[in-house]
Design an enzyme around this catalytic site. Structure first.
Site, mmCIF file in Angstrom:
data_model
loop_
_atom_site.group_PDB
_atom_site.id
_atom_site.type_symbol
_atom_site.label_atom_id
_atom_site.label_comp_id
_atom_site.label_asym_id
_atom_site.label_seq_id
_atom_site.Cartn_x
_atom_site.Cartn_y
_atom_site.Cartn_z
ATOM 1 N N LYS A 11 26.920 42.446 6.504
ATOM 2 C CA LYS A 11 27.669 42.721 5.279
ATOM 3 C C LYS A 11 28.907 41.814 5.247
ATOM 4 C CE LYS A 11 30.935 45.256 5.710
ATOM 5 N NZ LYS A 11 32.418 45.066 5.936
ATOM 6 N N ASP A 138 31.116 52.669 6.464
ATOM 7 C CA ASP A 138 30.404 51.500 5.943
ATOM 8 C C ASP A 138 28.903 51.713 5.802
ATOM 9 O OD1 ASP A 138 32.606 49.936 5.570
ATOM 10 O OD2 ASP A 138 32.196 48.531 7.196
#
Length: 281
Positions: A11, A138
């Site tokens: 990410k 996350d």
């Protein structure tokens, strides 16, 4: 038993704003994408009483017995969401730890995606949000990993729109402590992503944005500022930004050639630092 190979993508934060604080948690908004740098997860069902989780690869050092993957499996077992099935999971770690690229969180998310796809895990949307929050903030970002606009209230807007950048990802020999970086946030930004739009992923808009955590990370680790400054001055660089709370710095280019040239320049200047050419997916 059948075995499966799962790619768990890194990410990156194209931009990140810290907009306030609620109790002990900071409110953040972010533009998020994914790159083709990935960990590899080998998974197979086993006839054992317990799961078996192993890590190997360059960035597997110091991963403890309690990690995002074991935490996920324990929660799923506690809720009996795997129907007493057990798995052997071997993860080849290609994403650096403490880099702001969510390696561990994306491993957990990738397993959830796999379990849902294979209809091993049947879970409602609100239950899924609760589950991921118990593992790490996350993790939810990696559920269906598309370009994402994260709102300060935790809501997300996902887009299938392509963001076509070639990236040079740099990770120095040290990592950044997320807890420390956020503990030093004293100034908050005005929200910019309250009304999500696909054009927010366009280059001209992205160039106007920032990562609010950069100055804190740069003060703690001056080397990061030097790395960013160097990358900004490489030919045809469109913009350069730290991902998450660091310590990875990502330079963005519109061609593989320009990215490759920057890679060569960087390695000549900072030969001891890990870096890799990648691209958004």
């Amino acid at each position: 038993m059948n075995s499966f190979l799962i790619k768990s993508y890194a990410k990156i934060n194209l931009a990140l704003n810290v907009t306030g604080k609620k109790k002990n948690l900071h409110k953040i908004e972010s533009l998020i994408s994914f790159i083709d740098l990935h960990d590899l997860i080998n998974l197979k069902k086993i006839n054992k009483n317990n799961h078996k989780v192993m890590f190997c690869g360059r960035f597997s050092k110091n991963i403890g017995k309690m990690n995002t993957v074991t935490s996920l499996l324990r929660l799923l077992d506690k809720k009996n969401l795997l129907n007493n099935q057990k798995f052997e999971i071997k993860i080849i770690k290609n994403i650096p730890q403490e880099s702001g690229m969510g390696g561990g969180s994306m491993n957990a998310a990738s397993l959830i995606n796999f379990f849902i796809k294979k209809k091993i895990l049947k879970i409602k949307k609100n239950e899924l949000a609760m589950l991921t929050s118990q593992i790490g903030s996350d993790v939810i970002l990696g559920i269906k990993p598309n370009n994402t606009i994260l709102h300060e209230n935790g809501n997300m807007k996902k887009y299938n729109k392509d963001v076509k950048f070639h990236t040079l990802v740099v990770k120095p020999s040290f990592g950044c402590s997320t807890k420390y970086i956020y503990s030093k946030v004293k100034i908050f930004s005005k929200p910019q992503f309250n009304f999500p739009q696909p054009k927010m992923f366009e280059l001209e808009y992205l160039k106007t944005l920032n990562n609010d955590l950069e100055n804190i990370a740069f003060k703690k680790h001056p080397k990061l500022k030097k790395i960013k400054s160097f990358l900004l001055n490489t030919p045809n660089n469109m913009f350069t930004r730290m991902s998450g709370s660091g310590s990875s710095i990502v330079a963005y280019f519109d061609s593989k050639k320009a990215c490759g040239n920057a890679y060569g320049q960087f390695k000549r200047k900072f030969s001891s630092h890990w870096c890799i050419i990648s691209k958004t997916i």
